[in-house]
Every structure is written in structure tokens, then in C-alpha cells.
Design an enzyme around this catalytic site. Structure first.
Site, PDB file in Angstrom:
ATOM      1  N   GLU A  14       0.851  -1.187   0.000  1.00 18.55           N
ATOM      2  CA  GLU A  14       0.000   0.000   0.000  1.00 18.55           C
ATOM      3  C   GLU A  14       0.885   1.235   0.000  1.00 18.55           C
ATOM      4  O   GLU A  14       1.157   1.795  -1.050  1.00 18.55           O
ATOM      5  CB  GLU A  14      -0.941  -0.036   1.211  1.00 18.55           C
ATOM      6  CG  GLU A  14      -2.032   1.003   1.159  1.00 18.55           C
ATOM      7  CD  GLU A  14      -3.118   0.732   2.184  1.00 18.55           C
ATOM      8  OE1 GLU A  14      -3.995   1.587   2.338  1.00 18.55           O
ATOM      9  OE2 GLU A  14      -3.087  -0.334   2.836  1.00 18.55           O
ATOM     10  N   GLU A  42      -2.254   0.812  13.402  1.00 16.89           N
ATOM     11  CA  GLU A  42      -3.468   1.081  12.642  1.00 16.89           C
ATOM     12  C   GLU A  42      -4.716   0.813  13.478  1.00 16.89           C
ATOM     13  O   GLU A  42      -5.701   1.545  13.413  1.00 16.89           O
ATOM     14  CB  GLU A  42      -3.478   0.218  11.386  1.00 16.89           C
ATOM     15  CG  GLU A  42      -4.656   0.444  10.469  1.00 16.89           C
ATOM     16  CD  GLU A  42      -4.524  -0.333   9.177  1.00 16.89           C
ATOM     17  OE1 GLU A  42      -5.154   0.065   8.190  1.00 16.89           O
ATOM     18  OE2 GLU A  42      -3.784  -1.345   9.153  1.00 16.89           O
TER      19      GLU A  42
END
Length: 848
Positions: free
Chosen positions: A459, A727
Site C-alpha cells: 500500500e 493502525e
């Protein structure tokens, strides 16, 4: 008039550049700092000189010492300016001329380039992300006066001149919206040229341009299939003549070198047996393309520091695991024994499985593995060129049999954009200090040319929602004004014609239109302006802001956004889905109103009076519609599920009337109590929850949230061993192990946005929006019961500001530093009245 001995210092242009080479702005703005002891500047004088011309501002009666415009003729490409400044203080005393500073312009226009795009001509498998080599031999027959290399790539490059590395930059030229803009870099290579034969050589990697970017193994070549180089070496001789060596058909190239392949996500494969061979004439293209070629407006990625190994284990035979003790971003520098024709495999991980092996499931499809194949038996020193990894642990396999591993075999090389650290926060609480460390390491790892969400999996994208949530904290930790300016330039380039902004910038993912993500276009410029005083942030981005709010308006029905979708309050704990429980229409109306108000405020700053009136009126209309739709007369939510985030946004964005704020704060407090004193907020609510509580008189609840130990809370990951922000609050737990590997980054700065409240309120050092750039600031510490002391210090545009407090015998001892040419208003704990003070150092006692 007497002249004192200590003049102005720290001369810089624009966003803090000191003596830049290859500068991007032909009309620089000047900044300087005053010596300690000066209260206020009353006048300044600037002298600026370029060959054959000069500019003298004369004495200007002004207190401005930052971002002062240049009033001379704009500089041309390659021109160099020297400048100096003098000033008078509040008593009229003149301090004399500063030491001179220098600014040299790069190539400002595509028309300045005579070079051609080049690449090796041999067939290659683009899918394997090959690394090319390019070279040119040329003579130098005369005495050199100066030499500059101007260079860029569609991809990544590394240069050598006569075997010497040119510069210390990595991942040059960086990542922009390549179809619209390519950054160029400038290097002084005067000392690298020699009389007689010279060779300039470039290594060329695919990078973000032609390499793998975004999800899935087949996401390669977003901008082009093969990397290319554009280079111009300009030599000035002492006899006055000039010569230009450019990339063109006279170069040679090959893909047959030791770097077999190098991928940002998948790592680098190096075969020392493959020395460069099969050189052949290059493919050259005289069409420079439509992208703007502009000097890079912020500093490139560079090596920041190195980390040593803390521990070595062997979880399975033949696999040595080296623990660096800190989750980091960069690569491993190896100094290891090798055997001829054998391959060493280097794998990376942020965490370990229970058996001590690497946990790599959260990397998803990113291979994140380097390999080194040796040409001879012996000891080698090696590191990769065009890849980076997010990791704490390094696993080596394929080592010679029987060797005993040593800690100095592996060094962690920390890489990020070369940003100057400017802020610091410390306290009496070890876990709060660890939280600050985790926040800084999260920023360090994710500010690698663009502000990414994560640095390790497949990502590593410039998510706008993460950046808008974190930008205030980011600008306290590091001087990242120029970094954010450049990224916003890519945002402008990628804005859709209808005004929507992509979820990631540069826009390599097609999705757009999410409230709280798109609004980075308004929030980041405004917050940067408050913290730096740089009006240019608003001027450059004003059209983008207008297009965004116009899109919101096109979707609105009576001020509300009934059909809007997006990422919601992303990753809210205990929610029904990843997007949280706060309805999309509520979020849409909240961010529409907030962006309208920012645009109205920006209009005032920029002197756009009619716009200011119009946008303020629209903001009032949307706030009214929001209140009528979602709040009753007691400040309680209606027509929507009660969520912490809904109350947080209503309070923090000032969306509801004053008479409802207390009730909304009480309801937010109630929801927190019902959650056992825990957060139920995601990426949109969490950055603002402490502020919302504090502003409604519930600072004790805000402190209790900050110091909460159990899930979900800021301390919970620390209790599980976190050294960066995660996260998810429970990306891993000692009790249950790892979370969902599909969305489980251990280096994700969004929740680190609490740092803003830590230094602005816990320590007490906060900017004043009415006097941006800390020209005036507030010292208003929140002396919470969980702490005995807290301290924040910040190198503002004017100098170091400090707010520090310590509890002593029922009193609070407060230390304040106010930089020259600024003032501060101190709001004491207890009943002592506020006090506004000029530059200086102060100590006060206040009752609790």
C-alpha cells in the site's frame, strides 16, 4: 546610532531553506531570527545581489521577520543571489549586517532543458522491475570554475561521477503526480570533475513511476512501463567558456548489472557476479512530455540515523533473527560473511510469531525481501538502492555453515524525507513519553517523500484522511511546511474536474469523494497557515478549496448530504463494520460546514471580502441545517445513532449553537462512561475527542481517556510492546495475538494525532490563529492529576518557545520562554489572571 555586536541569524528563504542550491522560487521570501535578548524588531533592511544587479529594500518600519517578499527583479534559471539583513529593535538600536546567505535557482522551465529522455535499449521483462545502468564518457580539457548537474527521472535514479556518489539523496526524484509534474534536482559537482577523461553513470530504478504501486501483484506501471533519465551537466570554465553534457543518443546503457531487480514493495535482488556488461546505445526521446519540470520544492529522502542490533535469536535452524528494538523504515546495511555463488536471503518483519519466527502476513502481497548472491568467499558490505522496508526484525538465511552471528552484521538505516525536528514533548509519565516516541517514529517512517498511511505492506499510499488528521501534530514534531506544500501541489494536480479529491495523493487509486478525506484540501493548508504564517499555503490552494466546497454544494439538499458515501469513521472500535457507526450524511454535513468555514477564514486572510461574506453565510446555513437535523434542544443527537464521533465533530467544528455545547459535551461524556471510560472513535473522531471534551469543561475525562490503560486506548498498544503507532488499537495483544492481517499495520500515524493535544494543552504551548506563525501564542497548561510535570518546546519561525510546568508542594511552577519578536499570553492554572508578556524567559508559581 550605536551598532551592537550580534546581528540577525538563521537566514532562510521561503519554507526555511538555508543557502539552497537548485531553488524553485524566482522571487524568494526572506526570513531571519533575532538574537536572544531582543524584545521586538521595529525596522529591517535587506540587501540582495545577483551578478550585475541588486536590490535594497531600504529601511522598512515593520516588525516582520518571516516570509518578507523580495522586491527586486525575479531571478532566472541558474542565477545565484546573496543577501543579508539588518534590523533595529524596539529602542531604535541597529544591530548591523548579518552574515550573508545564498540562494541559487535551478532550472525553472521545460525550455531550459536541452537533454533527452534516455533508457537502455535492450529488451527486458518490465514486470520484474529491472534496474538499468547508463553512462557517458567525456573529456575536460580546461580549468573548471563551476559545474552543476540538473537531473530527474521517470522512476528513481542514483548518480556517480568518476566513481564518486553525487549527493546523498535516496529515492530521487521522489513521487509527484508524474503526468502533471516531475521534480528535478541540482547538484554541485565542481569538485568531482578531473582533467582529462570523465565518466558520469546513473543507476535507474522503476520506483513509483514504472514499478509496483497500490494493491495487488499486478499493479505495475501506473505512469509508464520503463524508467527513464533526463540529465544536464553544465560546466563553466575559468576562461569564461561553457559546456553542456546532456543525456542523449550518445550515452550507453544496459540492464545487465549486479542489481537484477528492485521493487518498492518486493525488495531488491543483487547478484555480485553480474558486473556491468553488454553496453549498447540508449533509446533517446527528444519529446520532454507535458509534465512540468520544476526544481524539487523540499528536501529529498536521506539517511537520518542508524540503529544497532539489540538481540539475536535462531527460531529455526539456519535462520538468524536480528532485533533492532524499534519499528523503523529504511533498509538493512549488512556486513556479513558470504560464500562464492551462494545467496543470502534478507527478510523483514514488524513483529514475531509466538515461536520467534517472522510475522509477515500483514505485509499482504508485498514480498519485502532482499537477496544477495556473492561473487567470492569473504566478507561483504551491502545495502539496497531502490527499495525500503517497514520493520523491526531482520532475518538472514543462507549464511555459511558454522558461523556465529554477531550484532554488527546488521545495521538499521533509517530513511525519511530530510525534515528538521523542531518540537519536543516530555512528562513525568513513562508511558506518555513512550507515546510521544511512538508518534514521532510513526511520522518518521511515513513521511517518505509523501505522507503515507503505512510503510510496510502493499500500500504505502498518500491517504488524505490520515494526513488531515495528523497534520497539526506533524508540524509540531518536524518542520514539514515545504513537504506538505509539495504534496498539496500533487493534490491540486489530481483534483477531479467536478471538485472531488482522490482518497490517496498522488492519485493512483480511482476512488474519491469521502468526507474527512477530501477535506485535507482545506484543513491542511489552514492548519499549516496557523502554524507558520505562510499565506502562500492559502493562496496556492484557494482554487482547490473552492472547487471542493462547490462539489459539496452540488450534492447538498437544503444544506445536508443525504446521498454521500465514503470511508466513514474508519476503524472505529466495536463498530458494526470498518467504516464505523456514524452515518455518512452526518459526516458529510459536518465536513461541508467545516470546509466552508475554513474557506471563509482563508478569504479574510487573503483580502477577498466578498468571498468571506458569502462563504461564512453558507457555513452558517449548513450549520443550521446540521443542528436542526441532528440535535434537539438539550444538545442530544436525534435522527442518527448516538456516537462519540458525532458529538466530537459537532463540538470541535463549532457546528451547534453555544447554548447546546454543554449538553453535547455532557452526552459525549456519558457515552464515554457507558463505554467504560474508553474511546469509540475511529480515524475522524479520535484526533478531536480530547479537544471536544476539554472545550466543554470536561478536561478530567479527556485526561482519563489519554491515560486509559485497557483496550481501546493510546496506552493499550504500548502495554503490548508498541514502539510506533498502530493502525488498530489491538493490532496485537499479548492475550489474543494478531488481528486481521488484511488491515493490520504496526506503523500508522493517524491515532498519533493526540500529540497535538499533548503539547497544546497538557504541556500548554498552543498557536494563536489570529496571529499565525507563533507571532503571538498561548501558554495554557492543563495540570492533570496523572502527571507531576510536562514540557513542550518548539522552534517557531521566530525562535524557541517553551511551556513547562512542575508540581511542587501544592503549587505549580511554570517556566515560559517567549522568542524574540513575539508575545505570549499565559493562562495560569487556578485563579490567577492571564498575563501577556513580551520576549524573554519567565518563571511563575500558581496555585492548583
Amino acid at each position: 546610532m550605536p551598532v551592537l555586536a550580534e546581528p540577525a541569524h538563521s537566514l532562510a528563504v521561503n519554507e526555511g531553506f538555508e543557502n539552497p542550491l537548485g531553488f524553485h522560487d524566482p522571487a524568494p521570501r526572506f526570513s531571519w531570527k533575532l538574537p536572544v535578548g531582543v524584545k521586538q524588531q521595529k525596522a529591517y533592511r535587506i540587501e540582495a545581489n545577483t551578478p550585475g544587479k541588486g536590490w535594497d529594500s531600504g529601511w522598512v518600519e515593520s516588525g516582520d521577520s518571516t516570509l518578507v517578499p523580495y522586491g527586486g527583479t525575479p531571478l532566472a534559471s541558474r542565477e545565484a543571489m546573496t543577501w543579508r539583513v539588518n534590523f533595529r529593535d524596539e529602542s531604535g538600536t541597529e544591530y548591523g549586517w548579518s552574515a550573508p546567505a545564498r540562494c541559487e535557482i535551478g532550472l525553472l522551465s521545460n525550455d531550459d532543458w536541452k537533454a533527452r529522455w534516455i533508457r537502455p535499449s535492450q529488451p527486458c521483462d518490465a514486470a520484474k522491475e529491472p534496474v538499468g545502468l547508463l553512462r557517458k564518457k567525456f573529456p575536460v580539457a580546461k580549468e573548471v570554475s563551476s559545474a552543476r548537474v540538473y537531473v530527474t527521472a521517470r522512476g528513481l535514479f542514483e548518480l556517480e561521477l568518476n566513481g564518486n556518489r553525487v549527493g546523498s539523496d535516496h529515492f530521487a526524484n521522489g513521487w509527484t503526480s508524474y503526468r502533471k509534474r516531475l521534480d528535478t534536482l541540482s547538484y554541485d559537482v565542481t569538485g568531482l570533475l578531473k582533467s582529462g577523461g570523465n565518466t558520469i553513470q546513473a543507476m535507474l530504478g522503476t520506483g513509483w513511476y514504472a514499478g509496483r504501486v497500490a494493491w495487488g501483484k499486478n499493479q505495475k506501471g501506473q505512469y509508464g512501463k520503463l524508467a527513464e533519465l533526463l540529465l544536464q551537466l553544465e560546466v563553466s570554465y575559468k576562461d569564461g567558456s561553457k559546456e553542456m553534457i546532456v543525456s542523449d543518443g550518445g550515452w550507453e546503457g544496459t540492464f545487465d548489472g549486479p542489481v537484477v531487480s528492485s521493487s518498492l514493495y518486493d525488495g531488491e535482488d543483487y547478484d555480485a557476479r553480474r558486473q556491468p556488461s553488454n553496453w549498447a546505445p540508449v533509446v533517446a526521446d527528444a519529446n520532454l512530455g507535458s509534465a512540468r519540470l520544476t526544481p524539487k520544492p523540499f528536501l529529498p529522502v536521506r539517511e537520518d540515523q542508524t540503529l544497532g542490533v539489540k538481540r539475536i535469536t535462531e527460531p529455526k535452524a539456519g535462520c538468524q533473527v536480528f532485533d533492532l528494538g524499534q519499528n523503523m523504515v529504511g533498509w538493512a546495511r549488512l556486513r556479513i560473511p558470504v560464500e562464492k555463488d551462494k545467496t543470502i536471503t534478507v527478510r523483514f518483519a514488524e513483529m514475531l510469531n509466538a515461536d520467534g519466527t517472522l510475522y509477515t502476513e500483514n505485509y499482504r502481497s508485498a514480498r519485502s525481501t532482499d537477496t544477495y548472491t556473492s561473487a567470492e568467499t569473504g566478507t561483504i558490505t551491502w545495502e539496497p538502492r531502490f527499495t525500503f522496508h517497514g520493520f523491526r526484525y531482520v532475518e538472514l538465511s543462507g549464511l555459511p555453515a558454522g558461523v556465529q552471528p554477531r550484532e554488527d552484521w546488521v545495521t538499521g538505516v533509517v530513511l525519511h524525507s530530510d525534515l528538521r525536528p523542531i518540537g519536543g514533548f516530555t512528562s513525568s509519565h513513562a508511558k506518555l513519553n513512550q507515546l510521544q516516541s511512538n508518534i514521532v517514529w510513526g511520522q518518521r517512517g511515513n513521511f517518505l517523500d509523501v505522507p503515507t498511511d503505512c510503510p510496510q505492506r502493499d500500500e504505502r499510499l498518500g491517504w488524505t484522511g490520515d494526513a488531515q488528521a495528523f497534520c497539526q501534530t506533524a508540524m509540531f514534531n518536524y518542520d514539514c511546511l515545504a513537504f506538505l506544500k509539495s504534496w498539496l501541489g500533487s493534490m491540486r494536480d489530481d483534483q477531479q474536474p467536478d471538485g472531488r479529491l482522490p482518497h490517496v495523493v498522488p492519485g493512483v487509486v480511482s476512488e474519491s469523494g469521502s468526507p474527512g478525506w477530501m477535506d485535507a484540501a482545506t484543513i491542511v493548508p489552514w492548519e499549516a497557515y496557523i502554524r507558520t504564517g505562510d499565506r502562500e499555503m492559502l493562496e496556492q490552494n484557494y482554487p482547490m478549496m473552492e472547487k471542493l466546497v462547490a462539489w459539496y454544494g452540488s450534492q447538498a439538499v437544503d444544506g445536508l448530504l443525504p446521498g454521500i458515501k465514503g470511508y466513514g469513521d474508519w476503524l472505529q472500535p466495536h463498530a458494526k463494520g470498518l467504516k464505523g457507526d456514524t452515518p455518512f450524511p452526518l459526516l458529510g454535513a459536518a465536513y461541508y460546514a467545516h470546509s466552508l468555514q475554513i474557506l471563509a477564514n482563508a478569504s479574510v486572510v487573503l483580502g477577498r471580502g466578498d468571498d468571506a461574506v458569502r462563504y461564512a453565510a453558507l457555513a452558517d446555513q449548513v450549520r443550521g441545517a446540521f443542528t436542526n437535523q441532528y440535535f434537539d434542544n438539550d444538545g442530544k443527537l436525534k435522527n442518527a445513532p448516538e456516537t462519540q464521533t458525532a458529538y466530537v465533530l459537532a463540538i470541535a467544528f463549532d457546528l451547534i449553537p453555544r447554548e447546546l455545547r454543554s449538553g453535547a459535551g455532557a452526552n459525549l461524556d456519558r457515552l464515554i462512561r457507558e463505554a467504560g471510560g474508553h474511546l469509540r472513535t475511529g480515524f475522524l473522531g479520535t484526533p478531536l475527542i480530547a479537544r471536544a471534551l476539554d472545550e466543554t469543561g470536561r478536561s478530567e475525562t479527556a485526561c482519563e481517556l489519554l491515560f486509559q490503560e485497557s483496550y481501546p486506548s493510546w496506552f493499550y498498544p504500548i502495554n503490548q510492546g508498541a514502539t510506533t503507532m498502530w493502525e488498530r488499537w489491538n493490532s496485537y495483544s499479548l492475550e489474543k495475538g494478531f488481528g486481521d492481517a488484511k488491515m493490520n499495520s504496526f506503523n500508522h500515524y493517524a491515532y498519533g494525532a493526540i500529540g497535538q493535544w499533548m503539547y497544546e494543552r497538557v504541556a500548554g504551548l498552543s498557536p494563536d490563529p489570529a496571529n499565525p506563525g507563533y507571532r503571538h501564542f498561548f501558554v495554557r497548561p492543563l495540570v492533570c492529576k496523572q502527571l507531576d510535570s510536562a514540557r513542550a518546546e518548539l522552534e517557531t519561525p521566530y525562535g524557541k518557545a517553551v511551556s513547562s510546568w512542575v508540581k511542587r508542594d501544592g503549587w505549580v511552577e511554570l517556566e515560559v520562554e517567549v522568542p524574540p519578536n513575539t508575545t505570549a499570553t499565559i493562562e495560569f492554572p487556578g485563579d490567577r489572571k492571564p498575563l501577556t508578556v513580551p520576549a524573554g524567559s519567565y518563571r511563575y508559581d500558581a496555585g492548583l
